[in-house]
Design an enzyme around this catalytic site. Sequence first.
Site, short mmCIF file in Angstrom:
data_model
loop_
_atom_site.label_atom_id
_atom_site.label_comp_id
_atom_site.label_asym_id
_atom_site.label_seq_id
_atom_site.Cartn_x
_atom_site.Cartn_y
_atom_site.Cartn_z
N ARG A 143 11.18 -6.51 4.87
CA ARG A 143 11.17 -5.08 5.18
C ARG A 143 11.79 -4.83 6.56
NH1 ARG A 143 5.53 -2.00 4.93
NH2 ARG A 143 5.24 -2.59 7.09
N ARG B 57 -9.54 1.44 9.04
CA ARG B 57 -9.14 0.07 9.39
C ARG B 57 -10.22 -0.64 10.20
NH1 ARG B 57 -3.28 1.18 9.07
NH2 ARG B 57 -2.10 -0.74 9.35
N LYS C 170 0.82 -1.22 0.00
CA LYS C 170 0.00 0.00 0.00
C LYS C 170 0.85 1.26 0.00
CE LYS C 170 -2.39 -0.46 3.77
NZ LYS C 170 -1.84 -1.70 4.31
N ARG D 131 -0.57 -8.30 13.50
CA ARG D 131 -1.12 -7.28 12.60
C ARG D 131 -1.99 -7.92 11.52
NH1 ARG D 131 3.91 -4.66 10.57
NH2 ARG D 131 2.60 -3.22 9.42
N ARG E 174 11.74 -1.45 11.06
CA ARG E 174 10.55 -0.87 11.70
C ARG E 174 10.23 -1.64 12.97
NH1 ARG E 174 5.36 0.55 8.03
NH2 ARG E 174 4.32 -0.54 9.73
P1 AMP Z 1 0.77 1.20 8.82
O1 AMP Z 1 1.99 2.00 8.55
O2 AMP Z 1 -0.44 1.69 8.08
O3 AMP Z 1 0.97 -0.28 8.69
O4 AMP Z 1 0.41 1.43 10.38
C1 AMP Z 1 1.31 1.09 11.41
C2 AMP Z 1 0.57 0.97 12.72
O5 AMP Z 1 -0.02 2.23 13.06
C3 AMP Z 1 -0.58 -0.03 12.75
O6 AMP Z 1 -0.17 -1.36 12.98
C4 AMP Z 1 -1.43 0.52 13.89
O7 AMP Z 1 -0.86 0.21 15.15
C5 AMP Z 1 -1.29 2.04 13.67
N1 AMP Z 1 -2.33 2.55 12.76
C6 AMP Z 1 -2.17 3.09 11.53
N2 AMP Z 1 -3.33 3.44 10.98
C7 AMP Z 1 -4.28 3.10 11.88
C8 AMP Z 1 -5.71 3.17 11.89
N3 AMP Z 1 -6.39 3.66 10.85
N4 AMP Z 1 -6.34 2.72 13.00
C9 AMP Z 1 -5.69 2.23 14.05
N5 AMP Z 1 -4.36 2.11 14.11
C10 AMP Z 1 -3.66 2.54 13.03
#
Ligand code: AMP
Length: 189
Positions: free
Chosen positions: A130, A91, A16, A147, A136
């Site tokens: 990654r 989400r 994404k 996740r 990360r």
């Molecule tokens: P991402 O970079 O989108 O994979 O997000 C990394 C982490 O940020 C996720 O595993 C969640 O802990 C938090 N996070 C990001 N976007 C959301 C969202 N829309 N709702 C809740 N937690 C989020």
Amino acid sequence: MSAMRIVLLGAPGAGKGTQAQLIAKAREIPHVSTGDMLRAAVAAETPVGKRAQAIMEAGQLVGDDIVIEITRQRLAGDECKKGFILDGFPRTRAQALALDAILMELSAPLDCCLAICVETEEVVKRLLKRAEIEGRADDREETIRERLSVYEAETAPLLDFYRDKSLLLEVPGEGIVEQVGLRIEEALG
Ligand code: AMP
């Protein structure tokens, strides 16, 4: 090219972030990533960052109230008047309903929800890779599994949510970045 308002869905590791950046560049619209906004808040040690850090490191979802608010502020900003690509939000069903309400207030309906579809074992492989490259904090195997199960339980049902609104465009996420990018451009038209 007309302004576009796009939601990007897909499991962690589906690509994404990479594809969102390409779409943002090609269409000259901002890439709005809640994950990036939250990581910036953690790095800056803001109150939101302090609340989010442990939750993110555990691979769980930060509270709807926090992410809805940061997204609302961003989407209401001038920069998003020309459209946006939303990456990592919504989400949960509550977030999807909140997004509908925010966009209704802004008189800015979504054009589509683009879903990048990749098999679970493939995304685990990609995320582990990654982890080696980017380091990360939430890319450890245990966290990756968490996740993915959160994605299945909370986020995957949103495919139906957008399908029911006739907004869903599904694109296979296998293959190299450029191939997936071409499929996306074709789907967006
Ligand atoms: P991402 O970079 O989108 O994979 O997000 C990394 C982490 O940020 C996720 O595993 C969640 O802990 C938090 N996070 C990001 N976007 C959301 C969202 N829309 N709702 C809740 N937690 C989020």
